[in-house]
Enzyme design. Structure first.
Site, short mmCIF file in Angstrom:
data_model
loop_
_atom_site.label_atom_id
_atom_site.label_comp_id
_atom_site.label_asym_id
_atom_site.label_seq_id
_atom_site.Cartn_x
_atom_site.Cartn_y
_atom_site.Cartn_z
N GLU A 160 0.82 -1.21 0.00
CA GLU A 160 0.00 0.00 0.00
C GLU A 160 0.86 1.26 0.00
O GLU A 160 1.99 1.26 0.51
CB GLU A 160 -0.93 0.06 1.21
N THR A 161 0.31 2.32 -0.57
CA THR A 161 0.85 3.68 -0.52
C THR A 161 -0.30 4.60 -0.10
O THR A 161 -1.42 4.44 -0.57
CB THR A 161 1.39 4.12 -1.89
#
Length: 296
Positions: A47-48
């Protein structure tokens, strides 16, 4: 448009270069959905996150989470890491709580300090939702274990505390370690279920100081396996409390995850189940690894 600063963090870390990797971007209020997705694909972590307002909105910071393939309404290690980044990079002063505004609602994160430095961060997840239990036999084939490896004293049960996961109790570390998704069968079995991601766990551990060993398969999000999953472990904490797996409806344990991936992770789980409520909190440490900026 100005360049977008970011920080790379290890979340639920036991030391540098352990735990789950996360990139947090801020000053992202003018990025389009496509640009956020492209940046997340470029980073290629599980994830970002993007802080789209550097000033609080309704007491919290608007935040969006992207995997390399899609946007998520909530996730655990991005929540801890983003709260850490806001305190370190935006606020730059000690605060006891940071609230994050997600699609699922506002998630509070409590920050603890030791000698002025951030120590364990605790996120408080949504009230759990429990779904109907599932058949053992089919899921033994889905995760590639023998039916006798599944602990039949507890159900296979989908649970959500913001993001749903199927919780599968196994008996031994060997069974957890050798589990592997049968992707064709998996796709058929989970297609119409309320959860598609899978958490498996057992009471045997590599580190004798931990109480449970966990693996999480997130093929449905384009991530075959996750090294540290706060959202999934929130579901696990609620499950453990509901079924009194630890001997009571009160859970206060530590969990190891990510060892099969070479990313040793440590998560703290708390839950208290009553007929009406089941507050769930997941804690962990965050380590800053690098900083930079995206050139737009």
């Amino acid at each position: 448009m100005t360049n977008i600063p970011f920080v790379i963090l290890d979340v639920f870390a036991t030391g540098k270069y352990t735990g789950n990797q996360l990139a947090v971007c801020w000053g992202a209020e003018n990025l389009t959905d496509l640009q956020m997705q492209q940046i997340a694909r470029e980073i290629n972590f599980s994830e970002t996150t993007f802080v789209t307002d550097t000033e609080p909105v309704n007491g919290g910071y608007n935040t969006r989470i992207f995997t390399p393939m899609t946007e998520l309404p909530f996730a655990g290690h991005p929540t801890l890491g983003t709260a850490f980044a806001i305190q370190q990079q935006i606020l730059k002063q000690q605060v006891e709580r940071v609230n994050l505004n997600y699609q699922v609602g506002q998630i509070p994160v409590d920050l603890n300090y030791v000698d002025g430095n951030l120590d364990i961060l605790w996120m408080h997840q949504q009230q759990p939702k429990f779904y109907d239990s599932l058949a053992e036999e089919i899921f033994a084939d889905v995760i590639g274990v023998n039916p006798t490896d599944i602990d039949s004293g507890y159900p296979i049960e989908p649970v959500s505390t913001g993001l749903p996961f199927i919780i599968i109790p196994l008996k031994t570390l060997a069974a957890v370690g050798t589990a592997k998704l049968n992707l064709e069968l998996y796709a058929r079995v989970v297609a119409d279920l309320p959860a598609q991601a899978i958490l498996i766990f057992c009471p045997e551990t590599v580190d004798p100081q931990r109480q449970l060993h966990v693996r999480v398969f997130t093929e449905c999000f384009g991530i075959p396996e996750d090294p540290a999953t706060g959202s999934a472990n929130g579901c696990l904490a609620a499950y453990l409390a509901k079924h009194q797996y630890c001997g009571s409806p009160n859970v206060n344990i530590t969990v190891e995850q990510g060892m099969e991936m070479g990313r040793s992770s440590l998560l703290y789980l708390r839950a208290d189940h009553t007929p009406d409520l089941c507050p769930v909190s997941i804690g962990g440490r965050v380590i800053k690894i690098a900083t930079g900026e995206f050139i737009l």
